[in-house]
Design a protein around this motif. Structure first.
Motif, PDB file in Angstrom:
ATOM      1  N   SER A  33       0.830  -1.196   0.000  1.00 57.61           N
ATOM      2  CA  SER A  33       0.000   0.000   0.000  1.00 57.61           C
ATOM      3  C   SER A  33       0.865   1.246   0.000  1.00 57.61           C
ATOM      4  N   ASP A  34       0.213   2.386  -0.346  1.00 59.91           N
ATOM      5  CA  ASP A  34       0.905   3.661  -0.363  1.00 59.91           C
ATOM      6  C   ASP A  34       0.873   4.336   1.002  1.00 59.91           C
ATOM      7  N   ARG A  35       0.381   3.662   1.973  1.00 58.22           N
ATOM      8  CA  ARG A  35       0.274   4.250   3.304  1.00 58.22           C
ATOM      9  C   ARG A  35       1.648   4.317   3.949  1.00 58.22           C
ATOM     10  N   HIS A  36       1.923   5.513   4.500  1.00 58.68           N
ATOM     11  CA  HIS A  36       3.218   5.724   5.142  1.00 58.68           C
ATOM     12  C   HIS A  36       3.170   5.243   6.579  1.00 58.68           C
ATOM     13  N   THR A  37       4.314   4.825   7.048  1.00 63.72           N
ATOM     14  CA  THR A  37       4.491   4.533   8.474  1.00 63.72           C
ATOM     15  C   THR A  37       5.447   5.575   9.032  1.00 63.72           C
ATOM     16  N   ALA A  38       5.638   5.560  10.337  1.00 68.88           N
ATOM     17  CA  ALA A  38       6.544   6.524  10.962  1.00 68.88           C
ATOM     18  C   ALA A  38       7.973   6.338  10.453  1.00 68.88           C
ATOM     19  N   ASP A  39       8.321   5.124  10.050  1.00 65.72           N
ATOM     20  CA  ASP A  39       9.679   4.857   9.578  1.00 65.72           C
ATOM     21  C   ASP A  39       9.865   5.242   8.109  1.00 65.72           C
ATOM     22  N   THR A  40       8.754   5.253   7.316  1.00 65.80           N
ATOM     23  CA  THR A  40       8.920   5.446   5.876  1.00 65.80           C
ATOM     24  C   THR A  40       8.533   6.832   5.380  1.00 65.80           C
ATOM     25  N   ILE A  41       7.854   7.642   6.186  1.00 72.64           N
ATOM     26  CA  ILE A  41       7.379   8.955   5.712  1.00 72.64           C
ATOM     27  C   ILE A  41       8.544   9.939   5.630  1.00 72.64           C
TER      28      ILE A  41
END
Length: 182
Positions: free
Chosen positions: A2-10
């Motif tokens: 998914s294109d949803r960001h996590t705290a590590d990837t944003i």
């Protein structure tokens, strides 16, 4: 994935874009709430105005009822007829049909249905209030003195007699008794 960001990837740019979108949504929501409040205020003002208009119409109808009482107690036939005619004229102009918005369906019938107002009046009857040949408006007592009457049912004016009665196309309301003293 998914294109949803996590705290590590944003990234900082993606986070700034999300905050900008959130700010825009807050602005749109505030504008919608303001518009809704304005509409509610206008609606309340219109309801208050409608209530005041209904109260005024009730007072006018009360005046017509008082005129009917005067007519019942009048000694002269001409006075009785005059009071009754004035009361009926007041009622004609204070009915919901006379006061409703012009964009409503005529006579309360469904849009496109044939209405008594769509039919050409018979000879000797007319839709408009009678006027003399020079076009100046008659006063009410002049109209009734010349024998004109108004039908509440179809809205026509005519000079009806026992020999020439009015046949109303609207079965809800019939014109005044045509056998009265002449």
């Amino acid at each position: 994935m998914s294109d949803r960001h996590t705290a590590d990837t944003i990234t900082d740019d993606a986070l700034d874009q999300l905050y900008a979108e959130l700010g825009q949504l807050y602005k749109e929501n505030a504008a919608a709430v303001t518009a809704l409040a304005d509409m509610a205020r206008k609606r309340n003002e219109q309801m208050d105005r409608a209530d005041r208009a209904e109260a005024a119409l009730a007072r006018v109808r009360g005046l017509a009822d008082r005129l009917d009482e005067f007519a019942e107690n009048a000694l002269k036939t001409s006075d009785r007829q005059l009071y009754t005619a004035i009361a009926n004229d007041i009622r004609n102009h204070a009915t919901p049909a006379a006061t409703q918005a012009t964009d409503d369906a005529c006579c309360g019938k469904p849009e496109g249905a044939l209405c008594v107002h769509d039919v050409t009046p018979p000879i000797g009857e007319q839709r408009e209030r009678p006027t003399p040949p020079d076009g100046t408006p008659y006063r009410y007592h002049e109209i009734t003195a010349e024998g004109w009457e108004h039908c509440d049912g179809c809205g026509l004016w005519g000079q009806w007699t026992v020999a020439n009665p009015h046949e109303c196309a609207n079965d809800r309301v019939q014109p005044a008794d045509q056998t009265k003293e002449q």
